[in-house]
Design an enzyme around this catalytic site. Structure first.
Site, PDB file in Angstrom:
ATOM      1  NE  ARG A  98       7.505   0.430   7.906  1.00 51.53           N
ATOM      2  CZ  ARG A  98       7.444   0.231   9.228  1.00 51.53           C
ATOM      3  NH1 ARG A  98       8.122   0.072  10.051  1.00 51.53           N
ATOM      4  NH2 ARG A  98       6.243   0.471   9.795  1.00 51.53           N
ATOM      5  CE1 TYR A 157       6.710  -5.716  -1.207  1.00 51.40           C
ATOM      6  CE2 TYR A 157       6.168  -4.238   0.770  1.00 51.40           C
ATOM      7  CZ  TYR A 157       5.799  -4.868  -0.299  1.00 51.40           C
ATOM      8  OH  TYR A 157       4.471  -4.752  -0.646  1.00 51.40           O
ATOM      9  CE  LYS A 215       7.641   4.994   6.957  1.00 50.62           C
ATOM     10  NZ  LYS A 215       7.083   5.310   5.911  1.00 50.62           N
ATOM     11  CG  HIS A 271       5.627   8.274   9.654  1.00 47.78           C
ATOM     12  ND1 HIS A 271       5.257   7.104  10.284  1.00 47.78           N
ATOM     13  CD2 HIS A 271       5.370   7.866   8.413  1.00 47.78           C
ATOM     14  CE1 HIS A 271       4.758   6.201   9.287  1.00 47.78           C
ATOM     15  NE2 HIS A 271       5.002   6.777   8.220  1.00 47.78           N
ATOM     16  CB  SER A 324       2.824   2.160   9.102  1.00 50.40           C
ATOM     17  OG  SER A 324       4.228   2.666   9.069  1.00 50.40           O
ATOM     18  CB  CYS A 377      -3.115   4.724  10.581  1.00 46.78           C
ATOM     19  SG  CYS A 377      -2.743   3.404  11.423  1.00 46.78           S
ATOM     20  CG  ASP A 382       5.278   7.869   4.477  1.00 46.27           C
ATOM     21  OD1 ASP A 382       4.193   7.393   5.092  1.00 46.27           O
ATOM     22  OD2 ASP A 382       6.243   7.202   4.324  1.00 46.27           O
ATOM     23  NE  ARG A 410       2.772  -0.444   1.857  1.00 43.47           N
ATOM     24  CZ  ARG A 410       2.810   0.519   2.744  1.00 43.47           C
ATOM     25  NH1 ARG A 410       2.696   1.851   2.332  1.00 43.47           N
ATOM     26  NH2 ARG A 410       2.359   0.341   3.637  1.00 43.47           N
TER      27      ARG A 410
HETATM   28  P1  GTP Z   1       1.750   4.144   5.225  1.00 43.77           P
HETATM   29  O1  GTP Z   1       2.158   4.129   3.551  1.00 43.77           O
HETATM   30  O2  GTP Z   1       2.189   2.853   5.589  1.00 43.77           O
HETATM   31  O3  GTP Z   1       2.588   5.075   5.846  1.00 43.77           O
HETATM   32  O4  GTP Z   1       0.040   4.170   5.320  1.00 43.77           O
HETATM   33  P2  GTP Z   1      -0.698   5.385   5.146  1.00 43.77           P
HETATM   34  O5  GTP Z   1      -0.979   6.133   6.555  1.00 43.77           O
HETATM   35  O6  GTP Z   1      -0.533   6.333   4.122  1.00 43.77           O
HETATM   36  O7  GTP Z   1      -2.375   4.619   5.112  1.00 43.77           O
HETATM   37  P3  GTP Z   1      -3.421   4.799   3.898  1.00 43.77           P
HETATM   38  O8  GTP Z   1      -3.820   6.044   3.623  1.00 43.77           O
HETATM   39  O9  GTP Z   1      -2.621   3.940   2.948  1.00 43.77           O
HETATM   40  O10 GTP Z   1      -4.399   3.949   4.593  1.00 43.77           O
HETATM   41  C1  GTP Z   1      -4.169   2.527   5.008  1.00 43.77           C
HETATM   42  C2  GTP Z   1      -5.560   1.869   5.274  1.00 43.77           C
HETATM   43  O11 GTP Z   1      -6.493   2.503   5.897  1.00 43.77           O
HETATM   44  C3  GTP Z   1      -6.050   1.527   4.010  1.00 43.77           C
HETATM   45  O12 GTP Z   1      -6.678   0.120   3.912  1.00 43.77           O
HETATM   46  C4  GTP Z   1      -7.334   2.399   3.812  1.00 43.77           C
HETATM   47  O13 GTP Z   1      -8.407   2.209   3.240  1.00 43.77           O
HETATM   48  C5  GTP Z   1      -7.763   2.782   5.424  1.00 43.77           C
HETATM   49  N1  GTP Z   1      -8.186   4.254   5.622  1.00 43.77           N
HETATM   50  C6  GTP Z   1      -7.490   5.065   5.298  1.00 43.77           C
HETATM   51  N2  GTP Z   1      -8.314   6.276   5.400  1.00 43.77           N
HETATM   52  C7  GTP Z   1      -9.379   5.679   6.316  1.00 43.77           C
HETATM   53  C8  GTP Z   1     -10.482   6.481   6.877  1.00 43.77           C
HETATM   54  O14 GTP Z   1     -10.894   7.758   6.906  1.00 43.77           O
HETATM   55  N3  GTP Z   1     -11.443   5.639   7.598  1.00 43.77           N
HETATM   56  C9  GTP Z   1     -11.204   4.234   7.499  1.00 43.77           C
HETATM   57  N4  GTP Z   1     -12.024   3.515   8.178  1.00 43.77           N
HETATM   58  N5  GTP Z   1     -10.189   3.599   6.902  1.00 43.77           N
HETATM   59  C10 GTP Z   1      -9.035   4.279   6.410  1.00 43.77           C
HETATM   60  C1  SPV Z   2       5.362   2.549   6.244  1.00 42.07           C
HETATM   61  O1  SPV Z   2       5.423   1.418   6.757  1.00 42.07           O
HETATM   62  O2  SPV Z   2       4.975   3.617   7.100  1.00 42.07           O
HETATM   63  C2  SPV Z   2       5.361   3.022   4.933  1.00 42.07           C
HETATM   64  C3  SPV Z   2       5.775   1.927   4.020  1.00 42.07           C
HETATM   65  O3  SPV Z   2       5.254   4.225   4.673  1.00 42.07           O
HETATM   66  S1  SPV Z   2       7.437   1.638   3.941  1.00 42.07           S
HETATM   67  O4  SPV Z   2       7.796   2.236   2.481  1.00 42.07           O
HETATM   68  O5  SPV Z   2       7.641   0.230   3.721  1.00 42.07           O
HETATM   69  O6  SPV Z   2       8.099   2.061   5.048  1.00 42.07           O
HETATM   70 MN    MN Z   3       4.500   5.568   6.152  1.00 40.55          MN
END
Ligand code: GTP
Ligand code: SPV
Ligand code: MN
Length: 595
Positions: A69, A209, A218, A238, A260, A262, A285, A377
């Site tokens: 993004r 993307y 979003k 979110h 994002s 996290c 999400d 992704r």
């Molecule tokens: P978006 O799709 O961008 O909104 O991201 P998201 O909030 O769904 O994050 P996602 O679950 O994909 O995790 C993103 C990163 O954080 C990955 O590299 C994970 O390995 C890391 N991660 C997720 N959960 C944990 C956790 O409980 N502890 C730690 N240390 N890292 C974590």
């Molecule tokens: C984020 O960035 O919070 C995502 C990925 O979930 S995107 O679809 O690019 O917004």
């Molecule tokens: Mn997201």
């Protein structure tokens, strides 16, 4: 084609402006999906993965200048700059329309204009909404097929006069006669992700993307929907949505907002390490929530698929994500193995001996660079998730018992903290901060305030958004509202090591929250909120050093006192639109800390 005159006229208007070679109305069928995948294989956009390993799945590499993004190219064009607020890039709507008309003129020459009618949420749910995306990208069509509900059935629901959000997208790369296309057309120097909240319109140019181009995500579900939610008295957030079932068979739903990259996808489908507990996934999400007749908040996942971060996803960190990807998936910016499968960092304990990386270069484990882009992704349909919740498509939604808010904080914020009241919870979410990630272009690892994880995705003045949350708290009886929790999986020790094992072990925190909202579960009142009482957090079998436990549950009075001026500065940015209720919470916190 549709019987909707307004839709027909708009498609005609965009056709005249963008001058595509042809128009295709998407019916949402498997045959359409398969044909577009085959088309993209023939043009080099897609590589088909080995059928025996990963049936009906495709690999894709974007242009290196189009990988995430772009927040600095994202605009909210409300009538006045004040309505967009200090956290959005505002442009005058008339001026922006002129710029966009110039950019879109002839932008689809040599390409096909796809008309994608889509529903955010189960078709027919009172919480769902319809959008129509016009795009010149077959990659977008295939991703929308997985991420939303697409096609003829949506046109039927729209009828002759239904409301829909107009979403226009172009990669911004017209083709002259006989000009060869590239694998990932885009217009990297000229990206515009533009929202017109007043007319509920989205215009996106130059990027193919993720959230820049899949406009249901979003752009619609958060930036435009947050404005609709404000006007209509509901919430567009979110947030992931999960169902947690206890060993006694009782199920409670929770929604959690993390910025994002996290941890939403990971938490949404986690495998609890605590015996007898089970997590099921409603969404990973976005959550749309309305009050039910019983005064509780009911949530739907407006999406129908996952667009998840690939690196870090493994059978040990998130098995249910990997199992969702066994077939019918799209992988973007991962690495390719010599035998036609995908790989990314930490997918397996030992990397394959050789790969082709996301930049098409040979890669070996000793070559000192990442094989996959950090924001690589996967896209897959939610129904393929082994722990998809039985109620995930229930048109009424699921009743929410708790909200969790959290970010990446190496210091100050404890593992879990229960808000003292609704307003205190809104306060905690409004001052949430997190280290920036690769999910958006820009510097990674910078601590920034990201209130409610909505900083990049709130379509109006964030001060008004806080006021909306306070107002929601007054719309039902306190005991019917979800309780609010602040969590942090990323607390570090002095040496910079993350103290909490995270992932499946986060079930321990979920269990305490489950017990709290059930009227059990012991807590102690502290100046910052209610923390688990000694022994109340189930740490059985974890072998966490006592010093770690202490640090994770520490009330860092000095750290919080140091935050007060920073919070005050953060709040000052919202000017007179900052609700007095939040200033009162800040003052109360300071008083409690100074005790
Ligand atoms: P978006 O799709 O961008 O909104 O991201 P998201 O909030 O769904 O994050 P996602 O679950 O994909 O995790 C993103 C990163 O954080 C990955 O590299 C994970 O390995 C890391 N991660 C997720 N959960 C944990 C956790 O409980 N502890 C730690 N240390 N890292 C974590
Ligand atoms: C984020 O960035 O919070 C995502 C990925 O979930 S995107 O679809 O690019 O917004
Ligand atoms: Mn997201």
């Amino acid at each position: 084609m549709s019987e909707h005159r307004g839709l027909q006229q708009w498609v005609q208007e965009i056709n005249d402006l963008c001058q595509p070679d042809r128009i295709r109305w998407c019916d949402g069928s498997q045959a359409e999906y398969d044909a577009l995948c085959a088309l993209m294989v023939s043009t080099g956009t897609f590589i088909k993965l080995k059928t025996a390993t990963r049936p009906n799945s495709f690999y894709c590499r974007s242009d290196p200048a189009d990988v995430a993004r772009v927040e600095d190219r994202t605009f909210v064009c409300s009538r006045t700059t004040d309505e967009a607020g200090p956290t959005n890039n505002w442009r005058d709507p008339d001026e922006m329309r002129n710029v966009l008309r110039g950019l879109f003129k002839g932008a689809m020459k040599g390409r096909t204009l796809y008309v994608i009618p889509y529903s955010m949420g189960p078709i027919g749910s009172p919480i769902s909404k319809i959008g129509v995306e016009l795009t010149d990208s077959p990659y977008v069509v295939c991703n929308m097929h997985l991420m939303t509900r697409v096609g003829t059935k949506v046109l039927e629901a729209l009828g002759a006069a239904g409301e829909f959000v107009k979403c226009l997208h172009s990669v911004g790369a017209p083709l002259e006669r006989n000009q060869a296309d590239v694998a990932w057309p885009c217009n990297a120097q000229n990206k515009y992700i533009v929202h017109f909240p007043d007319t509920r319109e989205i215009w996106s140019f130059g990027s193919g993307y993720g959230g820049n181009a899949l406009l249901g995500k979003k752009c619609f579900s958060l930036r435009i929907a947050s404005v609709m939610a404000r006007d209509e008295g509901w919430l567009a957030e979110h947030m992931l949505i999960l169902g947690l079932t206890s060993p006694q068979g009782e199920r409670k739903y929770m929604a959690a907002a993390f910025p994002s990259a996290c941890g939403k996808t990971n938490l949404a489908m986690l495998v609890p390490t605590l015996p007898g507990w089970k997590v099921e996934c409603v969404g990973d999400d976005i959550a749309w929530m309305k009050f039910g007749p019983d005064g509780r908040l009911y949530a739907i996942n407006p999406e129908a698929g996952f667009f998840g971060v690939a690196p870090g996803t493994s059978m040990s960190s998130n098995p249910n994500a990997l199992l969702s990807l066994r077939q019918n998936a799209i992988f973007t910016n991962c690495a390719l193995t010599p035998d036609g499968d995908v790989w990314w960092e930490d997918m397996t304990a030992t990397p394959p001996p050789q790969l082709c990386d996301w930049l098409r270069r040979p890669w070996t484990p000793d070559c000192d660079r990442k094989a996959a882009h950090p924001n690589a992704r996967f896209t897959t349909a939610a129904r393929q998730c082994p722990v998809i919740d039985p109620a995930w498509e229930d048109p009424k939604g699921v009743p929410i018992s708790a909200f969790l808010f959290g970010g990446r904080r190496g210091t100050v914020v404890p593992l879990v903290n229960e808000a003292l009241s609704w307003n205190h919870g809104v306060f905690l979410a409004s001052v949430m901060a997190s280290e920036t990630t690769f999910a958006a272009a820009g510097k990674v690892g910078q601590l920034r305030r990201d209130p409610f994880a909505m900083l990049p995705v709130c379509g109006y003045h964030m001060g008004d958004y806080f006021a909306h949350w306070l107002k929601i708290g007054g719309m039902s009886a306190l005991e019917k509202l979800p309780r609010i929790y602040h969590v942090n999986w990323f607390r570090k020790n002095g040496g910079g090591r993350i103290l909490w094992p995270g992932y499946g072990e986060n079930s321990r925190v979920l269990k305490w929250i489950f017990e709290r909202v059930s009227g059990k579960g012991a807590a102690v009142d502290t100046p910052i909120g209610r923390l688990p009482a000694a022994g109340a957090l189930d740490l059985t079998g974890l072998n966490l050093p006592a010093a770690h436990t202490r640090a994770l549950l520490e009330v860092d009075v000095k750290g919080w006192l140091d935050e007060i001026p920073l919070i005050r500065e953060h709040y000052a940015g919202f000017g007179s639109r900052l609700p007095a209720g939040l200033t009162a919470e800040l003052e109360a916190l300071e008083k409690r800390l100074r005790g």
